[in-house]
Design a protein around this motif. Structure first.
Motif, PDB file in Angstrom:
ATOM      1  N   ILE A  95       0.842  -1.197   0.000  1.00 47.45           N
ATOM      2  CA  ILE A  95       0.000   0.000   0.000  1.00 47.45           C
ATOM      3  C   ILE A  95       0.876   1.246   0.000  1.00 47.45           C
ATOM      4  O   ILE A  95       0.622   2.214  -0.720  1.00 47.45           O
ATOM      5  CB  ILE A  95      -0.937   0.000   1.215  1.00 47.45           C
ATOM      6  N   ARG A  96       1.947   1.228   0.794  1.00 49.05           N
ATOM      7  CA  ARG A  96       2.864   2.362   0.859  1.00 49.05           C
ATOM      8  C   ARG A  96       3.775   2.452  -0.359  1.00 49.05           C
ATOM      9  O   ARG A  96       4.240   3.532  -0.722  1.00 49.05           O
ATOM     10  CB  ARG A  96       3.716   2.268   2.131  1.00 49.05           C
ATOM     11  N   LEU A  97       4.038   1.317  -0.998  1.00 46.72           N
ATOM     12  CA  LEU A  97       4.972   1.289  -2.128  1.00 46.72           C
ATOM     13  C   LEU A  97       4.299   1.459  -3.474  1.00 46.72           C
ATOM     14  O   LEU A  97       4.989   1.584  -4.493  1.00 46.72           O
ATOM     15  CB  LEU A  97       5.744  -0.040  -2.121  1.00 46.72           C
ATOM     16  N   ALA A  98       2.975   1.478  -3.508  1.00 47.94           N
ATOM     17  CA  ALA A  98       2.257   1.523  -4.786  1.00 47.94           C
ATOM     18  C   ALA A  98       2.725   2.698  -5.650  1.00 47.94           C
ATOM     19  O   ALA A  98       2.723   3.851  -5.211  1.00 47.94           O
ATOM     20  CB  ALA A  98       0.754   1.627  -4.536  1.00 47.94           C
ATOM     21  N   GLY A  99       3.139   2.403  -6.861  1.00 53.94           N
ATOM     22  CA  GLY A  99       3.551   3.422  -7.823  1.00 53.94           C
ATOM     23  C   GLY A  99       4.981   3.886  -7.685  1.00 53.94           C
ATOM     24  O   GLY A  99       5.495   4.586  -8.574  1.00 53.94           O
ATOM     25  N   LYS A 100       5.665   3.489  -6.612  1.00 49.97           N
ATOM     26  CA  LYS A 100       7.012   4.019  -6.388  1.00 49.97           C
ATOM     27  C   LYS A 100       8.097   3.264  -7.146  1.00 49.97           C
ATOM     28  O   LYS A 100       9.256   3.668  -7.141  1.00 49.97           O
ATOM     29  CB  LYS A 100       7.323   4.012  -4.886  1.00 49.97           C
ATOM     30  N   ASP A 101       7.734   2.141  -7.788  1.00 52.02           N
ATOM     31  CA  ASP A 101       8.730   1.423  -8.578  1.00 52.02           C
ATOM     32  C   ASP A 101       8.832   1.967  -9.997  1.00 52.02           C
ATOM     33  O   ASP A 101       9.727   1.589 -10.755  1.00 52.02           O
ATOM     34  CB  ASP A 101       8.416  -0.075  -8.601  1.00 52.02           C
ATOM     35  N   GLU A 102       7.920   2.868 -10.364  1.00 50.99           N
ATOM     36  CA  GLU A 102       7.959   3.464 -11.696  1.00 50.99           C
ATOM     37  C   GLU A 102       8.986   4.592 -11.730  1.00 50.99           C
ATOM     38  O   GLU A 102       9.069   5.408 -10.816  1.00 50.99           O
ATOM     39  CB  GLU A 102       6.582   4.003 -12.068  1.00 50.99           C
ATOM     40  N   LYS A 103       9.773   4.653 -12.786  1.00 52.24           N
ATOM     41  CA  LYS A 103      10.809   5.673 -12.906  1.00 52.24           C
ATOM     42  C   LYS A 103      10.173   7.054 -13.052  1.00 52.24           C
ATOM     43  O   LYS A 103       9.286   7.258 -13.882  1.00 52.24           O
ATOM     44  CB  LYS A 103      11.689   5.389 -14.116  1.00 52.24           C
ATOM     45  N   PRO A 104      10.589   8.025 -12.237  1.00 53.23           N
ATOM     46  CA  PRO A 104      10.051   9.387 -12.383  1.00 53.23           C
ATOM     47  C   PRO A 104      10.356   9.946 -13.772  1.00 53.23           C
ATOM     48  O   PRO A 104      11.426   9.695 -14.339  1.00 53.23           O
ATOM     49  CB  PRO A 104      10.798  10.175 -11.292  1.00 53.23           C
ATOM     50  N   GLU A 105       9.410  10.710 -14.306  1.00 51.00           N
ATOM     51  CA  GLU A 105       9.568  11.230 -15.659  1.00 51.00           C
ATOM     52  C   GLU A 105      10.805  12.111 -15.801  1.00 51.00           C
ATOM     53  O   GLU A 105      11.434  12.149 -16.860  1.00 51.00           O
ATOM     54  CB  GLU A 105       8.314  12.023 -16.051  1.00 51.00           C
ATOM     55  N   ASN A 106      11.148  12.843 -14.731  1.00 52.04           N
ATOM     56  CA  ASN A 106      12.273  13.779 -14.834  1.00 52.04           C
ATOM     57  C   ASN A 106      13.585  13.199 -14.309  1.00 52.04           C
ATOM     58  O   ASN A 106      14.554  13.928 -14.127  1.00 52.04           O
ATOM     59  CB  ASN A 106      11.957  15.083 -14.095  1.00 52.04           C
ATOM     60  N   TYR A 107      13.631  11.891 -14.070  1.00 52.50           N
ATOM     61  CA  TYR A 107      14.872  11.262 -13.618  1.00 52.50           C
ATOM     62  C   TYR A 107      15.805  11.064 -14.805  1.00 52.50           C
ATOM     63  O   TYR A 107      15.429  10.497 -15.828  1.00 52.50           O
ATOM     64  CB  TYR A 107      14.557   9.915 -12.959  1.00 52.50           C
ATOM     65  N   LYS A 108      17.060  11.528 -14.659  1.00 48.81           N
ATOM     66  CA  LYS A 108      18.022  11.459 -15.764  1.00 48.81           C
ATOM     67  C   LYS A 108      19.145  10.474 -15.487  1.00 48.81           C
ATOM     68  O   LYS A 108      19.915  10.151 -16.389  1.00 48.81           O
ATOM     69  CB  LYS A 108      18.603  12.850 -16.030  1.00 48.81           C
ATOM     70  N   GLY A 109      19.288  10.042 -14.269  1.00 53.63           N
ATOM     71  CA  GLY A 109      20.363   9.107 -13.954  1.00 53.63           C
ATOM     72  C   GLY A 109      21.738   9.724 -14.104  1.00 53.63           C
ATOM     73  O   GLY A 109      22.681   9.063 -14.563  1.00 53.63           O
ATOM     74  N   LYS A 110      21.875  10.974 -13.699  1.00 55.40           N
ATOM     75  CA  LYS A 110      23.137  11.701 -13.886  1.00 55.40           C
ATOM     76  C   LYS A 110      24.324  10.992 -13.241  1.00 55.40           C
ATOM     77  O   LYS A 110      25.440  11.038 -13.756  1.00 55.40           O
ATOM     78  CB  LYS A 110      23.017  13.107 -13.279  1.00 55.40           C
ATOM     79  N   MET A 111      24.097  10.358 -12.078  1.00 54.79           N
ATOM     80  CA  MET A 111      25.203   9.764 -11.349  1.00 54.79           C
ATOM     81  C   MET A 111      25.065   8.253 -11.241  1.00 54.79           C
ATOM     82  O   MET A 111      25.535   7.632 -10.295  1.00 54.79           O
ATOM     83  CB  MET A 111      25.295  10.392  -9.947  1.00 54.79           C
ATOM     84  N   SER A 112      24.409   7.656 -12.248  1.00 54.64           N
ATOM     85  CA  SER A 112      24.171   6.211 -12.187  1.00 54.64           C
ATOM     86  C   SER A 112      25.467   5.411 -12.214  1.00 54.64           C
ATOM     87  O   SER A 112      25.515   4.282 -11.719  1.00 54.64           O
ATOM     88  CB  SER A 112      23.269   5.777 -13.349  1.00 54.64           C
ATOM     89  N   GLY A 113      26.529   5.981 -12.767  1.00 60.62           N
ATOM     90  CA  GLY A 113      27.796   5.258 -12.830  1.00 60.62           C
ATOM     91  C   GLY A 113      28.727   5.545 -11.672  1.00 60.62           C
ATOM     92  O   GLY A 113      29.807   4.948 -11.564  1.00 60.62           O
ATOM     93  N   VAL A 114      28.329   6.436 -10.779  1.00 65.47           N
ATOM     94  CA  VAL A 114      29.180   6.818  -9.650  1.00 65.47           C
ATOM     95  C   VAL A 114      29.107   5.757  -8.559  1.00 65.47           C
ATOM     96  O   VAL A 114      28.025   5.307  -8.188  1.00 65.47           O
ATOM     97  CB  VAL A 114      28.750   8.194  -9.096  1.00 65.47           C
ATOM     98  N   LYS A 115      30.264   5.376  -8.037  1.00 65.75           N
ATOM     99  CA  LYS A 115      30.288   4.392  -6.969  1.00 65.75           C
ATOM    100  C   LYS A 115      29.698   4.981  -5.695  1.00 65.75           C
ATOM    101  O   LYS A 115      29.866   6.158  -5.402  1.00 65.75           O
ATOM    102  CB  LYS A 115      31.720   3.934  -6.708  1.00 65.75           C
ATOM    103  N   LEU A 116      29.062   4.109  -4.948  1.00 63.13           N
ATOM    104  CA  LEU A 116      28.450   4.544  -3.695  1.00 63.13           C
ATOM    105  C   LEU A 116      29.475   5.187  -2.775  1.00 63.13           C
ATOM    106  O   LEU A 116      29.225   6.220  -2.151  1.00 63.13           O
ATOM    107  CB  LEU A 116      27.798   3.344  -3.004  1.00 63.13           C
ATOM    108  N   THR A 117      30.650   4.592  -2.693  1.00 66.55           N
ATOM    109  CA  THR A 117      31.680   5.104  -1.786  1.00 66.55           C
ATOM    110  C   THR A 117      32.241   6.446  -2.232  1.00 66.55           C
ATOM    111  O   THR A 117      32.885   7.138  -1.446  1.00 66.55           O
ATOM    112  CB  THR A 117      32.824   4.086  -1.668  1.00 66.55           C
ATOM    113  N   ASP A 118      31.983   6.813  -3.490  1.00 67.17           N
ATOM    114  CA  ASP A 118      32.483   8.091  -4.000  1.00 67.17           C
ATOM    115  C   ASP A 118      31.460   9.208  -3.856  1.00 67.17           C
ATOM    116  O   ASP A 118      31.762  10.360  -4.171  1.00 67.17           O
ATOM    117  CB  ASP A 118      32.878   7.967  -5.484  1.00 67.17           C
ATOM    118  N   TYR A 119      30.245   8.853  -3.402  1.00 66.56           N
ATOM    119  CA  TYR A 119      29.211   9.884  -3.251  1.00 66.56           C
ATOM    120  C   TYR A 119      29.022  10.163  -1.767  1.00 66.56           C
ATOM    121  O   TYR A 119      28.921   9.234  -0.968  1.00 66.56           O
ATOM    122  CB  TYR A 119      27.884   9.446  -3.878  1.00 66.56           C
TER     123      TYR A 119
END
Length: 663
Positions: A95-119
């Motif tokens: 109930i709380r998660l409904a719709g949240k698995d859909e990618k937001p329209e304005n998401y660009k993934g600018k830092m998708s390649g950045v390592k977690l430890t580097d952010y």
């Protein structure tokens, strides 16, 4: 009638009626929690459950989740501690998660390649990919309810602020409203010096493509924290406490998740499954598709023998408890016609309302489409208000009776009146104005404080009256009540969709006066002075806070609100089946009545003021659904003279709970 009418028997002493949590905490030991030893399982990949990343661990020792079907989950909690029940409600809740698995329209993934430890996550002392050994054998908790309890008991909101900062990290895309990650599990680790260290599991949103990670918060909590945590993990609820827990949770999630508790006999089988005997079933409909979660504690289940005995007892009680009354409808139209006359030309659409409407539309256009609440600053921090998008949409409504048949309330209200007329029961409709129309000057800067900003809503009230419905118009009383505002206390709660005590009293005084005007009132057995009133306070976290941007949530802690509590003798008041008045509706009938400090909401106040018993029927999922529940109370209706239908006026416009035919 003045406010003194409601207060005439009040002892007016300051009494704080503690919740279950406050009462048990006084008895809780200061021992640190012992590692749990029992194990349970959770089918995270089961149908209808949002899948977790492959390398993510699932919780143990808290609850077992079974999937009844695509839309129904059954959560079994071994021990009814606050921690276990909260975790069962919050963790991977569809109930709380409904719709949240859909990618937001304005998401660009600018830092998708950045390592977690580097952010940078500056609020975390360390980051790792696997569950830390420091939490081995310890029970995870849901951080939101624990942080509220800590604030209540210690006055500190540090935990909420730090975790809020974790969830607010936007990976260089601040324009994306939805959270990039959430803290799904939290562990408190008591240290030898009496402090508590905190470890968190952080679950990135599915659309980020990242996997879960773990971190130690840069926060060492001291003072009473270890004692509160121990209580939260170990103190067990009884069946009544658990029912109150479910009712309160449903009420807080209602504004945007459309949650309600399904009618269900606690401990009885659910969905034709003999071994599924929950104490509560929550229904939610956040995205137009209903879903159900059943909360089951084995200790609260009824055996077949006990269930049969309970059914026999209930049947005997139902057969013998209700005393039918001889009724006569009050058919005079004076009050209705006077109200109708007062509405003529009272809220014209003009240049000022057009200016307000335009400014509000611009405000909504600037909000991310998923953001359901926002803040406006006042002259001081005590005057900052939060607002609800659905309430604002109601102020921008077109002609309400012009909606389609599933959203136009008027035919259904007339159908209800016709049915109640046929059995000799009076109907009084009480629409509750939204906070945004009462405090329009705080919503849109420059709006005159006395401007009527809702021509469509006021016109619908006029149309109901013109169609023959008896309607109590409480809008003028609520507008007048603003003169008594004393920041931070107002007629409506600053961070919540509901009214507070001054607004509720203003409405109840008017309602009580109307009830005493009915011709049958003198024959209804009123007993003025039979109840007593005491002043108290209640702590309430606003239901709008959860719908703010993650970085802002920690700014708005729970409010301590003045409240009243009604007693019959030494017991908190509760109306019975023989009550001549049925007050039914949405959360406005339940707030302060069946949640928070209880026995101080509209039903109790109306009973106190009129001397008549009042039975309350609340649908937390919205007012449009409650009259169907009333139709199942045919035996109870034999004692009724009046049905008061009270609900938020926003559900007159594009209600997510449709206005379907009486059945």
């Amino acid at each position: 009638m003045t406010r003194n009418f409601l207060r005439r028997n009040g002892a007016l002493v300051g009494v704080v009626f503690a919740s279950f949590s406050l009462a048990l905490l006084a008895c809780a030991s200061g021992d640190t929690p012992k590692p749990a030893t029992e194990s349970t399982e959770m089918s995270a990949g089961a149908p209808g459950v949002t899948a977790l990343p492959a390398d993510s661990t699932v919780p143990s020792t808290m609850f077992e989740m079974r999937v009844v079907d695509e839309d129904r989950q059954w959560r079994i909690v071994g021990k009814p501690t606050m921690a276990a029940l909260d975790f069962a409600a919050y963790f991977a809740n569809p109930i709380r998660l409904a719709g949240k698995d859909e990618k937001p329209e304005n998401y660009k993934g600018k830092m998708s390649g950045v390592k977690l430890t580097d952010y940078p996550f500056p609020m975390l002392d360390s980051i790792q990919e696997h569950e830390p050994s420091a939490v081995n054998g310890r029970m995870p908790v849901a951080w939101e309810p624990l942080s509220k309890l800590l604030y209540t008991q210690t006055g500190s909101d540090s935990l909420a602020q730090v975790i809020g900062a974790v969830e607010a990290v936007k990976w260089d895309e601040p324009e994306v409203f939805r959270a990039f990650q959430t803290v799904t599990r939290l562990w408190g680790v008591p240290m030898s010096d009496g402090s508590v260290e905190w470890w968190a599991e952080v679950m990135p949103a599915q659309w980020t493509g990242r996997t879960a990670f773990y971190g130690k918060l840069k926060l060492a909590s001291r003072g009473e924290t270890a004692e509160v945590l121990n209580f939260y993990l170990t103190a067990e609820m009884n069946a009544e406490d658990a029912q109150n827990w479910a009712r309160t949770l449903s009420s807080y999630w209602y504004p945007t998740l459309n949650t309600d508790l399904e009618p269900h006999s606690a401990g009885a089988p659910w969905e034709a499954k003999a071994d599924c005997r929950p104490f509560a079933v929550m229904r939610g409909n956040p995205m137009g598709k209903p879903m159900w979660i059943a909360f089951d504690v084995p200790a609260f289940r009824l055996t077949d023998e006990a269930l049969r005995a309970q059914q026999v007892a209930d049947s005997l009680a139902a057969a013998g408890e209700v005393v039918p009354v001889n009724r006569m409808l009050d058919t005079t139209s004076d009050a209705r016609l006077q109200t109708l006359s007062s509405l003529e030309g009272s809220c014209p659409a003009n240049a000022e309302t057009a200016k307000f409407r335009s400014a509000l539309e611009n405000t909504l256009a600037k909000l991310p489409k998923e953001q359901n609440a926002w803040a406006t600053a006042g002259a001081s921090p005590a005057e900052t208000f939060l607002w609800f998008r659905r309430n604002a949409n109601y102020l921008l409504a077109d002609k309400i009776t012009g909606q389609d048949s599933l959203h136009n309330p008027l035919p259904r209200l007339l159908e209800l009146k016709h049915y109640l007329d046929s059995i000799g029961v009076q109907l009084l409709v009480v629409p509750v104005p939204v906070k945004e129309e009462i405090y329009a000057e705080r919503l849109v800067a420059g709006t005159p404080a006395d401007l009527c900003v809702n021509p469509a809503g006021r016109e619908f009230t006029r149309e109901m009256l013109a169609a023959g419905l008896d309607v109590l118009d409480i809008y003028p009383a609520l507008m007048a009540a603003k003169a008594g505002d004393e920041p931070p206390h107002f007629s409506y709660q600053r961070y919540d969709t509901h009214w507070s005590l001054p607004g509720m009293l203003a409405a109840m005084e008017q309602l009580a006066a109307r009830v005493t005007q009915y011709s049958w009132y003198g024959d209804a057995g009123a007993k003025p002075g039979s109840l007593n009133m005491q002043e108290t306070t209640t702590l309430r976290e606003g239901d709008l806070v959860a719908h703010l941007p993650d970085a802002e949530k920690a700014k708005y802690p729970a409010d301590t609100l003045p409240a009243m509590k009604i007693f019959k003798g030494a017991e908190p008041y509760k109306g019975g089946k023989n009550a001549p008045i049925l007050l039914m509706g949405d959360s406005f009938t339940g707030v302060f009545e069946s949640v928070d400090q209880k026995s101080g909401g509209p039903g109790s106040l109306l009973a106190y003021a009129t001397g008549l018993d009042v039975q309350v029927l609340t649908s937390w999922g919205g007012g449009p659904g409650v009259y169907h529940r009333m139709m199942k109370m045919k035996k109870d209706m034999q004692s009724k003279r009046l049905v008061v239908y009270m609900m938020t006026a926003r559900d007159f416009w594009q209600s997510p709970m449709e206005w379907d035919a009486l059945r």
